[in-house]
Write a protein that holds these residues in place. Sequence first.
Motif, PDB file in Angstrom:
ATOM      1  N   MET A   1       7.753  22.431  61.863  1.00 51.73           N
ATOM      2  CA  MET A   1       6.981  21.841  60.765  1.00 51.73           C
ATOM      3  C   MET A   1       5.911  20.917  61.335  1.00 51.73           C
ATOM      4  N   PRO A   2       4.637  21.053  60.908  1.00 55.71           N
ATOM      5  CA  PRO A   2       3.589  20.177  61.410  1.00 55.71           C
ATOM      6  C   PRO A   2       3.820  18.738  60.958  1.00 55.71           C
ATOM      7  N   ASP A   3       3.128  17.816  61.657  1.00 52.28           N
ATOM      8  CA  ASP A   3       3.250  16.413  61.274  1.00 52.28           C
ATOM      9  C   ASP A   3       2.854  16.215  59.820  1.00 52.28           C
ATOM     10  N   ARG A   4       3.623  15.433  59.119  1.00 50.12           N
ATOM     11  CA  ARG A   4       3.368  15.175  57.707  1.00 50.12           C
ATOM     12  C   ARG A   4       3.330  13.676  57.461  1.00 50.12           C
ATOM     13  N   LEU A   5       2.702  13.302  56.344  1.00 46.30           N
ATOM     14  CA  LEU A   5       2.628  11.894  55.962  1.00 46.30           C
ATOM     15  C   LEU A   5       3.916  11.431  55.297  1.00 46.30           C
ATOM     16  N   GLY A   6       4.806  12.345  55.015  1.00 44.02           N
ATOM     17  CA  GLY A   6       6.048  12.021  54.334  1.00 44.02           C
ATOM     18  C   GLY A   6       6.469  13.177  53.446  1.00 44.02           C
ATOM     19  N   THR A   7       7.486  12.942  52.638  1.00 42.11           N
ATOM     20  CA  THR A   7       8.021  13.980  51.748  1.00 42.11           C
ATOM     21  C   THR A   7       8.102  13.445  50.330  1.00 42.11           C
ATOM     22  N   VAL A   8       7.644  14.248  49.381  1.00 42.03           N
ATOM     23  CA  VAL A   8       7.740  13.907  47.960  1.00 42.03           C
ATOM     24  C   VAL A   8       8.900  14.690  47.363  1.00 42.03           C
ATOM     25  N   LEU A   9       9.853  13.970  46.787  1.00 42.63           N
ATOM     26  CA  LEU A   9      10.964  14.610  46.081  1.00 42.63           C
ATOM     27  C   LEU A   9      10.573  14.722  44.616  1.00 42.63           C
ATOM     28  N   LEU A  10      10.496  15.961  44.133  1.00 43.32           N
ATOM     29  CA  LEU A  10      10.062  16.242  42.762  1.00 43.32           C
ATOM     30  C   LEU A  10      11.256  16.277  41.828  1.00 43.32           C
ATOM     31  N   PHE A  11      11.234  15.422  40.815  1.00 42.00           N
ATOM     32  CA  PHE A  11      12.288  15.374  39.803  1.00 42.00           C
ATOM     33  C   PHE A  11      11.712  15.952  38.512  1.00 42.00           C
ATOM     34  N   GLN A  12      12.087  17.181  38.182  1.00 44.32           N
ATOM     35  CA  GLN A  12      11.515  17.858  37.021  1.00 44.32           C
ATOM     36  C   GLN A  12      12.044  17.319  35.702  1.00 44.32           C
ATOM     37  N   GLY A  13      11.338  17.716  34.641  1.00 42.07           N
ATOM     38  CA  GLY A  13      11.739  17.339  33.305  1.00 42.07           C
ATOM     39  C   GLY A  13      12.766  18.297  32.722  1.00 42.07           C
ATOM     40  N   ARG A  14      13.211  18.001  31.504  1.00 37.53           N
ATOM     41  CA  ARG A  14      14.160  18.874  30.818  1.00 37.53           C
ATOM     42  C   ARG A  14      13.524  20.238  30.595  1.00 37.53           C
ATOM     43  N   THR A  15      14.280  21.276  30.775  1.00 37.30           N
ATOM     44  CA  THR A  15      13.908  22.703  30.661  1.00 37.30           C
ATOM     45  C   THR A  15      13.182  23.227  31.889  1.00 37.30           C
ATOM     46  N   GLU A  16      12.818  22.365  32.840  1.00 33.08           N
ATOM     47  CA  GLU A  16      11.978  22.830  33.945  1.00 33.08           C
ATOM     48  C   GLU A  16      12.799  23.371  35.114  1.00 33.08           C
ATOM     49  N   TYR A  17      12.088  23.931  36.104  1.00 29.28           N
ATOM     50  CA  TYR A  17      12.703  24.647  37.217  1.00 29.28           C
ATOM     51  C   TYR A  17      11.764  24.540  38.419  1.00 29.28           C
ATOM     52  N   ILE A  18      12.300  24.747  39.598  1.00 33.39           N
ATOM     53  CA  ILE A  18      11.538  24.551  40.825  1.00 33.39           C
ATOM     54  C   ILE A  18      10.258  25.368  40.833  1.00 33.39           C
ATOM     55  N   GLU A  19      10.337  26.620  40.386  1.00 35.61           N
ATOM     56  CA  GLU A  19       9.181  27.521  40.482  1.00 35.61           C
ATOM     57  C   GLU A  19       7.964  26.987  39.735  1.00 35.61           C
ATOM     58  N   LYS A  20       8.184  26.209  38.712  1.00 34.38           N
ATOM     59  CA  LYS A  20       7.077  25.662  37.934  1.00 34.38           C
ATOM     60  C   LYS A  20       6.240  24.693  38.750  1.00 34.38           C
ATOM     61  N   TYR A  21       6.796  24.161  39.835  1.00 34.67           N
ATOM     62  CA  TYR A  21       6.101  23.155  40.629  1.00 34.67           C
ATOM     63  C   TYR A  21       5.582  23.710  41.959  1.00 34.67           C
ATOM     64  N   SER A  22       5.406  25.025  42.031  1.00 36.24           N
ATOM     65  CA  SER A  22       4.809  25.611  43.236  1.00 36.24           C
ATOM     66  C   SER A  22       3.383  25.108  43.426  1.00 36.24           C
ATOM     67  N   ASP A  23       2.638  24.945  42.326  1.00 38.67           N
ATOM     68  CA  ASP A  23       1.281  24.417  42.411  1.00 38.67           C
ATOM     69  C   ASP A  23       1.302  22.978  42.915  1.00 38.67           C
ATOM     70  N   ALA A  24       2.261  22.192  42.438  1.00 39.56           N
ATOM     71  CA  ALA A  24       2.378  20.807  42.893  1.00 39.56           C
ATOM     72  C   ALA A  24       2.669  20.746  44.389  1.00 39.56           C
ATOM     73  N   ALA A  25       3.574  21.619  44.859  1.00 44.03           N
ATOM     74  CA  ALA A  25       3.910  21.639  46.277  1.00 44.03           C
ATOM     75  C   ALA A  25       2.685  21.993  47.119  1.00 44.03           C
TER      76      ALA A  25
END
Length: 278
Positions: A1-25
């Motif tokens: 993994m290349p150097d990163r500034l850190g990691t963002v842990l995404l906490f989704q809302g009700r009804t949501e799922y990981i795939e919905k946040y591919s754009d965010a990632a």
Amino acid sequence: MPDRLGTVLLFQGRTEYIEKYSDAALELSQRGFATAAVDWRGQGLSDRTGQHHMIGHVNDFSNFQSDVDALIDHCTARDLPRPWHVLGHSMGGSIALRALHRRSDFQTAVFSAPMWGLPLGTGRRMLAWMASSLGTLIGMGRRETPGSGKVADPTAEPFEGNLLTTDADMFDWMKRIIVAHPELALGTPSLGWLWAALREMLVLSREAAPAVPCLTLLSSDEDIVDMDAIHVRMASWPGAHLEMIDGARHEPLMEGAALRGRLYDLIAAHCAGENLAR
């Protein structure tokens, strides 16, 4: 993994799922951040209990903290880049705020339309407390909440009048995910979920703000969570920054490309330690 500034842990809302946040990632990756997320229990591809697959249920919001702990254990085991930051949307905003009180893993916090209250008048609020608590106590906690406003089939919701986004392309993209993968869909909340949510929001409202730098995104056309509760919380959070977004709806990170880009720039600046408060 290349150097990163850190990691963002995404906490989704009700009804949501990981795939919905591919754009965010992708957006966060382009700004130097790794991303981690988990499907909350009863959502996405996580296990769902009970015979009503489409009803979102939890007995107590403390159960979600077990999911938070599991995600953090996973991030630790994978040695994801530090510092870590949390980005909580809607219900994920309640879960994230509780996690900030429980743990010291996060250097900064970002909230998007956090569910720190529901927009209920006095009469509806009393009815919600009575119906959800009584229904749960007599064994009907897994029944759907009447009049919750969430269609049983998310793919049937029209763009016109939707409360999530003003961007038709993003709205269509979200629906296409569900059409292609209907197992990800979730409908109305249960009476037990409502009672658990009301209890958690009340308790959180009485606790002091955690000592973590905070950025909150709130749209002017918000109609799903209580804007007043967000304003009250942010006013009591030393050094926090509330970014009001004119013309957007409940999901500002699912609006048009230009606005999304500006908001992710703001999030990246906040996580990098820039002082946005003014």
